[in-house]
Design a protein around this motif. Structure first.
Motif, PDB file in Angstrom:
ATOM      1  N   PHE A 117      27.054  68.782 -36.151  1.00 41.37           N
ATOM      2  CA  PHE A 117      27.087  68.588 -34.692  1.00 41.37           C
ATOM      3  C   PHE A 117      28.480  68.265 -34.148  1.00 41.37           C
ATOM      4  O   PHE A 117      28.847  68.734 -33.084  1.00 41.37           O
ATOM      5  CB  PHE A 117      26.105  67.493 -34.266  1.00 41.37           C
ATOM      6  N   GLU A 118      29.232  67.451 -34.869  1.00 47.42           N
ATOM      7  CA  GLU A 118      30.503  66.975 -34.310  1.00 47.42           C
ATOM      8  C   GLU A 118      31.458  68.116 -33.915  1.00 47.42           C
ATOM      9  O   GLU A 118      32.111  68.043 -32.884  1.00 47.42           O
ATOM     10  CB  GLU A 118      31.158  65.971 -35.273  1.00 47.42           C
ATOM     11  N   PRO A 119      31.512  69.218 -34.684  1.00 48.54           N
ATOM     12  CA  PRO A 119      32.402  70.310 -34.250  1.00 48.54           C
ATOM     13  C   PRO A 119      31.991  70.910 -32.888  1.00 48.54           C
ATOM     14  O   PRO A 119      32.786  71.551 -32.231  1.00 48.54           O
ATOM     15  CB  PRO A 119      32.260  71.358 -35.358  1.00 48.54           C
ATOM     16  N   LEU A 120      30.752  70.714 -32.502  1.00 49.41           N
ATOM     17  CA  LEU A 120      30.279  71.277 -31.225  1.00 49.41           C
ATOM     18  C   LEU A 120      30.444  70.282 -30.074  1.00 49.41           C
ATOM     19  O   LEU A 120      30.095  70.571 -28.943  1.00 49.41           O
ATOM     20  CB  LEU A 120      28.782  71.622 -31.330  1.00 49.41           C
ATOM     21  N   TRP A 121      30.960  69.102 -30.388  1.00 51.60           N
ATOM     22  CA  TRP A 121      30.925  67.974 -29.446  1.00 51.60           C
ATOM     23  C   TRP A 121      32.088  68.021 -28.446  1.00 51.60           C
ATOM     24  O   TRP A 121      32.969  67.177 -28.453  1.00 51.60           O
ATOM     25  CB  TRP A 121      30.955  66.682 -30.253  1.00 51.60           C
ATOM     26  N   SER A 122      32.074  69.011 -27.568  1.00 49.30           N
ATOM     27  CA  SER A 122      33.151  69.109 -26.573  1.00 49.30           C
ATOM     28  C   SER A 122      32.726  70.099 -25.500  1.00 49.30           C
ATOM     29  O   SER A 122      31.689  70.765 -25.611  1.00 49.30           O
ATOM     30  CB  SER A 122      34.440  69.604 -27.221  1.00 49.30           C
ATOM     31  N   SER A 159      36.435  45.705 -33.941  1.00 48.94           N
ATOM     32  CA  SER A 159      37.566  45.932 -33.049  1.00 48.94           C
ATOM     33  C   SER A 159      37.788  47.430 -32.812  1.00 48.94           C
ATOM     34  O   SER A 159      38.005  47.852 -31.670  1.00 48.94           O
ATOM     35  CB  SER A 159      38.766  45.213 -33.664  1.00 48.94           C
ATOM     36  N   ASP A 160      37.681  48.250 -33.856  1.00 51.08           N
ATOM     37  CA  ASP A 160      37.912  49.691 -33.659  1.00 51.08           C
ATOM     38  C   ASP A 160      36.794  50.345 -32.834  1.00 51.08           C
ATOM     39  O   ASP A 160      37.054  51.217 -32.013  1.00 51.08           O
ATOM     40  CB  ASP A 160      38.041  50.406 -35.012  1.00 51.08           C
ATOM     41  N   VAL A 161      35.563  49.924 -33.074  1.00 50.98           N
ATOM     42  CA  VAL A 161      34.449  50.522 -32.315  1.00 50.98           C
ATOM     43  C   VAL A 161      34.571  50.150 -30.834  1.00 50.98           C
ATOM     44  O   VAL A 161      34.459  50.991 -29.947  1.00 50.98           O
ATOM     45  CB  VAL A 161      33.084  50.059 -32.877  1.00 50.98           C
ATOM     46  N   ARG A 162      34.879  48.881 -30.572  1.00 49.14           N
ATOM     47  CA  ARG A 162      35.004  48.456 -29.171  1.00 49.14           C
ATOM     48  C   ARG A 162      36.198  49.154 -28.507  1.00 49.14           C
ATOM     49  O   ARG A 162      36.146  49.540 -27.342  1.00 49.14           O
ATOM     50  CB  ARG A 162      35.173  46.936 -29.086  1.00 49.14           C
ATOM     51  N   THR A 163      37.269  49.330 -29.259  1.00 47.54           N
ATOM     52  CA  THR A 163      38.437  50.012 -28.692  1.00 47.54           C
ATOM     53  C   THR A 163      38.085  51.449 -28.336  1.00 47.54           C
ATOM     54  O   THR A 163      38.415  51.940 -27.247  1.00 47.54           O
ATOM     55  CB  THR A 163      39.618  49.991 -29.699  1.00 47.54           C
ATOM     56  N   ALA A 164      37.375  52.131 -29.241  1.00 44.60           N
ATOM     57  CA  ALA A 164      37.026  53.538 -28.978  1.00 44.60           C
ATOM     58  C   ALA A 164      36.088  53.642 -27.770  1.00 44.60           C
ATOM     59  O   ALA A 164      36.248  54.531 -26.924  1.00 44.60           O
ATOM     60  CB  ALA A 164      36.385  54.161 -30.215  1.00 44.60           C
ATOM     61  N   ARG A 165      35.133  52.727 -27.658  1.00 40.21           N
ATOM     62  CA  ARG A 165      34.235  52.752 -26.486  1.00 40.21           C
ATOM     63  C   ARG A 165      35.041  52.499 -25.216  1.00 40.21           C
ATOM     64  O   ARG A 165      34.892  53.187 -24.205  1.00 40.21           O
ATOM     65  CB  ARG A 165      33.146  51.662 -26.610  1.00 40.21           C
ATOM     66  N   GLY A 166      35.921  51.507 -25.281  1.00 38.87           N
ATOM     67  CA  GLY A 166      36.734  51.168 -24.106  1.00 38.87           C
ATOM     68  C   GLY A 166      37.652  52.323 -23.717  1.00 38.87           C
ATOM     69  O   GLY A 166      37.821  52.623 -22.535  1.00 38.87           O
ATOM     70  N   ASN A 167      38.238  52.982 -24.706  1.00 37.83           N
ATOM     71  CA  ASN A 167      39.182  54.077 -24.405  1.00 37.83           C
ATOM     72  C   ASN A 167      38.520  55.191 -23.620  1.00 37.83           C
ATOM     73  O   ASN A 167      39.111  55.747 -22.708  1.00 37.83           O
ATOM     74  CB  ASN A 167      39.768  54.657 -25.701  1.00 37.83           C
ATOM     75  N   ILE A 168      37.273  55.508 -23.963  1.00 34.86           N
ATOM     76  CA  ILE A 168      36.626  56.613 -23.239  1.00 34.86           C
ATOM     77  C   ILE A 168      36.223  56.140 -21.835  1.00 34.86           C
ATOM     78  O   ILE A 168      36.354  56.897 -20.862  1.00 34.86           O
ATOM     79  CB  ILE A 168      35.439  57.226 -24.036  1.00 34.86           C
ATOM     80  N   LEU A 169      35.783  54.907 -21.721  1.00 32.97           N
ATOM     81  CA  LEU A 169      35.399  54.415 -20.385  1.00 32.97           C
ATOM     82  C   LEU A 169      36.604  54.395 -19.438  1.00 32.97           C
ATOM     83  O   LEU A 169      36.473  54.598 -18.237  1.00 32.97           O
ATOM     84  CB  LEU A 169      34.764  53.026 -20.490  1.00 32.97           C
ATOM     85  N   LYS A 170      37.783  54.198 -20.023  1.00 38.45           N
ATOM     86  CA  LYS A 170      38.998  54.192 -19.182  1.00 38.45           C
ATOM     87  C   LYS A 170      39.281  55.573 -18.613  1.00 38.45           C
ATOM     88  O   LYS A 170      40.069  55.721 -17.707  1.00 38.45           O
ATOM     89  CB  LYS A 170      40.203  53.734 -20.007  1.00 38.45           C
ATOM     90  N   ARG A 171      38.672  56.606 -19.206  1.00 39.38           N
ATOM     91  CA  ARG A 171      38.944  57.967 -18.732  1.00 39.38           C
ATOM     92  C   ARG A 171      37.936  58.460 -17.693  1.00 39.38           C
ATOM     93  O   ARG A 171      37.979  59.622 -17.296  1.00 39.38           O
ATOM     94  CB  ARG A 171      38.974  58.953 -19.927  1.00 39.38           C
ATOM     95  N   ALA A 174      29.136  61.699 -13.340  1.00 35.75           N
ATOM     96  CA  ALA A 174      30.420  61.153 -13.788  1.00 35.75           C
ATOM     97  C   ALA A 174      31.179  62.225 -14.561  1.00 35.75           C
ATOM     98  O   ALA A 174      30.568  63.096 -15.192  1.00 35.75           O
ATOM     99  CB  ALA A 174      30.168  59.946 -14.684  1.00 35.75           C
ATOM    100  N   ASN A 175      32.503  62.153 -14.494  1.00 30.20           N
ATOM    101  CA  ASN A 175      33.328  63.104 -15.256  1.00 30.20           C
ATOM    102  C   ASN A 175      34.390  62.333 -16.020  1.00 30.20           C
ATOM    103  O   ASN A 175      34.796  61.248 -15.605  1.00 30.20           O
ATOM    104  CB  ASN A 175      34.016  64.093 -14.319  1.00 30.20           C
ATOM    105  N   LEU A 176      34.835  62.919 -17.121  1.00 30.26           N
ATOM    106  CA  LEU A 176      35.870  62.267 -17.921  1.00 30.26           C
ATOM    107  C   LEU A 176      37.156  63.086 -17.840  1.00 30.26           C
ATOM    108  O   LEU A 176      37.123  64.313 -18.018  1.00 30.26           O
ATOM    109  CB  LEU A 176      35.400  62.163 -19.382  1.00 30.26           C
ATOM    110  N   GLY A 177      38.247  62.393 -17.598  1.00 31.31           N
ATOM    111  CA  GLY A 177      39.519  63.099 -17.416  1.00 31.31           C
ATOM    112  C   GLY A 177      40.262  63.341 -18.713  1.00 31.31           C
ATOM    113  O   GLY A 177      41.403  62.926 -18.864  1.00 31.31           O
ATOM    114  N   ILE A 178      39.600  63.990 -19.652  1.00 31.43           N
ATOM    115  CA  ILE A 178      40.301  64.373 -20.888  1.00 31.43           C
ATOM    116  C   ILE A 178      39.884  65.792 -21.258  1.00 31.43           C
ATOM    117  O   ILE A 178      38.772  66.214 -20.939  1.00 31.43           O
ATOM    118  CB  ILE A 178      40.003  63.449 -22.109  1.00 31.43           C
ATOM    119  N   SER A 179      40.774  66.484 -21.961  1.00 33.30           N
ATOM    120  CA  SER A 179      40.507  67.904 -22.187  1.00 33.30           C
ATOM    121  C   SER A 179      39.197  68.121 -22.958  1.00 33.30           C
ATOM    122  O   SER A 179      38.467  69.061 -22.698  1.00 33.30           O
ATOM    123  CB  SER A 179      41.682  68.568 -22.897  1.00 33.30           C
ATOM    124  N   ARG A 180      38.898  67.226 -23.869  1.00 36.58           N
ATOM    125  CA  ARG A 180      37.667  67.401 -24.663  1.00 36.58           C
ATOM    126  C   ARG A 180      36.430  67.540 -23.759  1.00 36.58           C
ATOM    127  O   ARG A 180      35.495  68.253 -24.094  1.00 36.58           O
ATOM    128  CB  ARG A 180      37.500  66.188 -25.582  1.00 36.58           C
TER     129      ARG A 180
END
Ligand code: BG6
Length: 476
Positions: free
Chosen positions: A215-220, A276-288, A329-335
């Protein structure tokens, strides 16, 4: 001694602990916290030496308090052995106090000291704020000023603060609450609850995404057309009208539970699965998350209120509070460029369900009555009937090359060894005991979600409020 209350030595989970509940007579304590503690107790997952100390305004004798807890605790007949219930309630004691009076906190401190003395140990202390959010600030100051949050020794006895959503009302109030927490306590002591993160089927999203290479390769945006996150509840207010009326659907669940679900679907793989890494990754996407402007609000958001809402107990007669909201909602990243994430939630809907549908792009043909558009859908069913579904197409047997949709399904309830789903609060309480913050929201995540929601709220009044009948499945 640490000045902010978190000593460096991590205590094992079963070290003597006192769980203080501010607002023990309230709905949350009796509906969620006490049943979760009772369940942990019945499974022998609480320390041998543990005590729950309730703090509230009402006056009770010991017997009245026991009877009150016994009558209010939300458990089913026969769910626990009567002996366990009785012994558990023996561990629950009470301090009558007023949230704004320092004397009351001193009485509480004396009570905690007495318990420690009777155990001959300096125990861990957990402070849960099970009160309306407007009381948070005052209680946090008092807990700090009366030194309740200082450990009683250098080596043992950590102290932790559990705080419930809603965390602020908008960016400004969330920032000021966060600044206060940061000033009074150490980050390792602060556990900001979003109980959705503790749902088993929600945690499974990350496992599923990163443990299955198909699934992950299709995740975009290359393969995914849109994502639809739904949190529907068939119930109305159930006595929570006054509280809910001050929030509405957007603050009650969209800003927190629903954006957390979005984060789990859209986030990148964390470097490791540490808290810490999981929370950072969740936070990073919410920032977008891309802000929705005043001009776009009526195209991207629908809000509604069910007929009969204003007649609910505690709701203002002229209330304009929304009980339904759908946001694109939309995310401002190319993915995720061009992929809408719909978050939709409502009370008094046709059914109670939380699920996330991932719609893959259509195959190129247009489809017809006999040969429908072929769109694969992956569904994460969060509750009830937790599981995963994949909609795919097979050839209809016979001449020609017609296809029809079929479903591949996995249900937790079909796997006997998976047993009953663990309760959210049980999981959270256990994690606070062991000091694991993975399933708790970080400052970054909370601020990023408010940064997205606050501009919407600034233009909220301009958006028409659609009335709907109970029992609908969404609004146009
Ligand atoms: C709470 C909201 O956070 O979540 C409630 O305040 C909502 O309005 C509840 O009903 C839903 O949680 P769950 O676990 O019952 O789906």
């Amino acid at each position: 001694m640490s000045t902010k209350g978190e000593n460096s030595v991590e205590q094992p989970a079963l070290y003597p602990t006192i769980f203080v509940i501010f607002g023990i007579t309230g709905d949350l304590a009796n509906r969620k916290l006490l049943p979760a503690l009772l369940s942990l107790y019945s499974k022998k997952l609480l320390p041998k030496r543990f005590s729950v100390v309730g703090f509230s305004r009402r006056s009770f004798s010991r017997e009245e308090f026991r009877d009150f807890i016994r009558s209010k605790i939300n458990i089913r007949q026969g769910q626990f052995r009567e002996e366990d219930v009785k012994h558990f309630i023996d561990h629950v004691t009470y301090v009558q106090g007023f949230f704004d009076q320092q004397e009351s906190y001193k009485t509480l401190a004396t009570k905690l000291l007495e318990i420690d003395k009777s155990w001959g140990q300096c125990s861990n202390k957990l402070f849960h704020l099970s009160v309306p959010p407007e009381l948070y600030e005052g209680i946090l100051h008092q807990v700090h000023d009366t030194k309740l949050a200082l450990p009683c020794s250098d080596e043992t006895g950590w102290t932790r603060i559990l705080i419930e959503k809603p965390f602020g009302n908008d960016t400004k109030t969330a920032q000021s609450l966060d600044a206060l927490l940061g000033k009074l306590f150490n980050e390792k002591q602060i556990f900001r609850i979003d109980h959705y993160l503790a749902k088993e089927a929600l945690q499974n999203i990350l496992a599923f995404r990163f443990a299955n290479s198909m699934f992950e390769p299709l995740w975009s945006s290359k393969h995914i057309d849109r994502v639809h996150i739904k949190l529907f509840e068939s119930i109305g207010m159930h006595g929570r009208g006054k509280f809910y009326d001050s929030l509405g659907a957007i603050r009650d669940v969209a800003q927190n539970h629903m954006l957390m679900m979005l984060a789990l679907i859209a986030m990148d793989k964390p470097e490791t699965f540490s808290a810490s890494d999981v929370r950072t990754a969740r936070g990073n996407i919410l920032k977008r998350l891309v802000s929705i402007s005043k001009r776009e609000i009526s195209q991207k958001i629908v809000k509604g209120q069910y007929h009969g809402y204003i007649a609910e107990e505690g709701v203002a007669a002229n209330s304009k509070t929304e009980t339904y909201v759908r946001i694109e909602a939309n995310l401002g990243i190319s993915r995720w460029k061009g992929v809408p994430f719909y978050i939709e939630t409502g009370k008094a809907m046709a059914e109670t369900k939380t699920e996330i549908d991932i719609y893959f792009k259509n195959t190129s043909d247009k489809g017809s009555e006999h040969d429908p558009i072929k769109q694969n859908i992956l569904t994460f069913r969060i509750q009830p009937d937790e599981g995963i579904k994949v909609r795919f197409f097979v050839k209809t047997p016979g001449h020609g090359l017609l296809t029809e949709p079929k479903i591949l399904k996995f249900r937790y309830s079909d796997v006997p060894s998976f047993g009953v789903m663990p309760d959210d609060y049980e999981r959270l309480i256990n994690d606070v005991f062991i000091g694991d913050q993975t399933l708790f929201a970080s400052t970054d995540e909370i601020m990023a979600s408010w940064k997205f929601i606050t501009p919407i709220l600034d233009n909220w009044k301009d958006l028409p409020l659609k009335k709907y009948n109970r029992g609908v499945n969404g609004l146009d």
